[in-house]
Write an enzyme that holds these catalytic residues in place. Structure first.
Site, PDB file in Angstrom:
ATOM      1  N   HIS A 144       4.750   0.187   0.204  1.00  0.00           N
ATOM      2  CA  HIS A 144       5.467  -0.584   1.217  1.00  0.00           C
ATOM      3  C   HIS A 144       4.545  -1.626   1.823  1.00  0.00           C
ATOM      4  O   HIS A 144       3.327  -1.580   1.642  1.00  0.00           O
ATOM      5  CB  HIS A 144       6.073   0.332   2.287  1.00  0.00           C
ATOM      6  CG  HIS A 144       5.076   1.162   3.021  1.00  0.00           C
ATOM      7  ND1 HIS A 144       4.488   2.283   2.479  1.00  0.00           N
ATOM      8  CD2 HIS A 144       4.541   1.030   4.261  1.00  0.00           C
ATOM      9  CE1 HIS A 144       3.655   2.809   3.345  1.00  0.00           C
ATOM     10  NE2 HIS A 144       3.659   2.069   4.447  1.00  0.00           N
ATOM     11  N   ASP A 166       0.552   5.046   1.994  1.00  0.00           N
ATOM     12  CA  ASP A 166      -0.214   5.504   3.161  1.00  0.00           C
ATOM     13  C   ASP A 166      -1.356   6.433   2.756  1.00  0.00           C
ATOM     14  O   ASP A 166      -1.187   7.305   1.893  1.00  0.00           O
ATOM     15  CB  ASP A 166       0.709   6.243   4.143  1.00  0.00           C
ATOM     16  CG  ASP A 166       1.682   5.277   4.802  1.00  0.00           C
ATOM     17  OD1 ASP A 166       1.305   4.103   5.001  1.00  0.00           O
ATOM     18  OD2 ASP A 166       2.823   5.691   5.098  1.00  0.00           O
ATOM     19  N   ARG A 222       6.477   6.301  13.879  1.00  0.00           N
ATOM     20  CA  ARG A 222       6.313   6.822  12.508  1.00  0.00           C
ATOM     21  C   ARG A 222       5.781   8.245  12.516  1.00  0.00           C
ATOM     22  O   ARG A 222       4.822   8.551  13.221  1.00  0.00           O
ATOM     23  CB  ARG A 222       5.337   5.941  11.721  1.00  0.00           C
ATOM     24  CG  ARG A 222       5.454   6.150  10.231  1.00  0.00           C
ATOM     25  CD  ARG A 222       4.386   5.393   9.464  1.00  0.00           C
ATOM     26  NE  ARG A 222       3.196   6.207   9.353  1.00  0.00           N
ATOM     27  CZ  ARG A 222       2.048   5.772   8.826  1.00  0.00           C
ATOM     28  NH1 ARG A 222       1.944   4.525   8.401  1.00  0.00           N
ATOM     29  NH2 ARG A 222       1.008   6.567   8.740  1.00  0.00           N
ATOM     30  N   HIS A 250       0.838  -1.200   0.000  1.00  0.00           N
ATOM     31  CA  HIS A 250       0.000   0.000   0.000  1.00  0.00           C
ATOM     32  C   HIS A 250       0.871   1.247   0.000  1.00  0.00           C
ATOM     33  O   HIS A 250       2.072   1.182   0.271  1.00  0.00           O
ATOM     34  CB  HIS A 250      -0.895   0.023   1.251  1.00  0.00           C
ATOM     35  CG  HIS A 250      -0.120   0.199   2.533  1.00  0.00           C
ATOM     36  ND1 HIS A 250       0.627  -0.808   3.101  1.00  0.00           N
ATOM     37  CD2 HIS A 250       0.033   1.278   3.341  1.00  0.00           C
ATOM     38  CE1 HIS A 250       1.203  -0.368   4.201  1.00  0.00           C
ATOM     39  NE2 HIS A 250       0.869   0.899   4.359  1.00  0.00           N
TER      40      HIS A 250
HETATM   41  C1  SIN Z   1       3.397   1.046   7.799  1.00  0.00           C
HETATM   42  O1  SIN Z   1       2.724   0.546   6.919  1.00  0.00           O
HETATM   43  O2  SIN Z   1       3.492   2.262   7.949  1.00  0.00           O
HETATM   44  C2  SIN Z   1       4.118   0.159   8.783  1.00  0.00           C
HETATM   45  C3  SIN Z   1       5.303  -0.520   8.236  1.00  0.00           C
HETATM   46  C4  SIN Z   1       5.944  -1.406   9.263  1.00  0.00           C
HETATM   47  O3  SIN Z   1       5.502  -1.470  10.411  1.00  0.00           O
HETATM   48  O4  SIN Z   1       6.905  -2.087   8.911  1.00  0.00           O
END
Ligand code: SIN
Length: 284
Positions: free
Chosen positions: A255, A105, A271, A103
């Site tokens: 990602h 974000d 994050r 996906h």
């Molecule tokens: C995310 O999708 O922001 C998380 C990625 C992760 O936890 O590795």
């Protein structure tokens, strides 16, 4: 001294020779910023940042904002989303998992974020890696005929339809959520607002559809493009070490998180997110 090194031939730059909590000169920062825009992800290892320093460093790339569930935001700095399986007084301190399908974000937002910066505080000995994919590379590899065919298409993203794929353990959206989560459409070929370069925007493993078509009619083309997007030459799997920072450009990267032993090991990630609305680079 600042050094920039490709992570793989297809994606990413490792930034060496900096401490992100120290002053970074404008000249060095220009090189770092350009590498981010050109190669979609930056990796900086061995960093020791407080939540304040994390937010400050993110701010050099753009305005920081939060669009996700506030109950998992870091108490001291609510701009930080906590991703973790750790519990305190019987309560989770963060979202136990997130993004286990490919996906970008906030794809379901009218203005998806420009980027996110993930910082590893505790990592499990096995698993909990993160995959990244370069959507510039995926687009550029398409045959010219296919590029022309998809040039003006739009993808319709339904947060309601995506929910069971993204969060299979959460309850189905409520009536209120269904009413609030309106579908959005975005160009299938996204023109990067800084570089003008084109990137594929097809999501992954979720039932996106093409505007003007049903899901079934859209599936062959969408599925084909999703598979191209994650071919090994465009992707990189990051094995986290404590102190690693990865900044991805959400306009040109997808990602995906991977599982780990959530009962016997700990993972703690912080994050931050950079706004995509009219995203401009802030003055130094
Ligand atoms: C995310 O999708 O922001 C998380 C990625 C992760 O936890 O590795």
């Amino acid at each position: 001294m600042l050094e920039l090194r490709p992570i793989t031939e297809g994606i990413g730059t490792e930034v060496l020779g900096i401490d992100v909590t120290e002053k970074i000169s404008n000249t060095d920062f220009d090189r770092i910023y350009e590498a981010w825009i050109d190669t979609t992800i930056l990796l900086i290892r061995g960093q020791d940042m407080t939540p304040d320093q994390h937010v400050d460093f993110t701010r050099r790339f753009g305005e920081v904002f939060s669009y996700t569930r506030s109950k998992f935001n870091e108490q001291e700095r609510p701009e930080i989303l906590v991703l973790s399986n750790i519990t305190k007084n019987g309560k989770p301190i963060g979202s136990p998992y997130s993004g286990r399908v490919w996906h970008s974000d906030g794809a379901y937002l009218e203005n998806p974020p420009a980027g996110s910066m993930l910082y590893a505080r505790e990592v499990p000995p096995v698993g909990g890696d993160t995959w990244f994919g370069n959507m510039f590379g995926a687009y550029e590899a398409l045959p010219e005929e296919l590029k022309a065919r998809i040039e003006d298409l739009k993808v319709v993203i339904s947060r309601v339809r995506s929910r069971p794929y993204n969060y299979p353990d959460r309850p189905a959206p409520t009536e209120q959520e269904r009413a609030e989560w309106v579908d959005v459409s975005h160009p299938m070929v996204r023109v990067h607002e800084v570089s003008g370069r084109k990137a594929l925007n097809v999501g992954g493993n979720v039932p996106w559809r093409i505007e003007g078509m049903s899901e079934d009619e859209s599936a062959p083309l969408i599925t084909f493009l999703q598979e191209v997007a994650v071919l090994p030459r465009f992707t990189y799997r990051h094995r986290w070490q404590v102190g690693d920072i990865i900044l991805w450009d959400n306009r040109s990267a997808m990602h995906r998180a991977t599982p780990y032993d959530e009962t016997g090991t700990r993972r703690l990630m912080h994050r931050t997110t950079i706004t995509g609305a009219r995203s401009v680079r802030p003055a130094a």
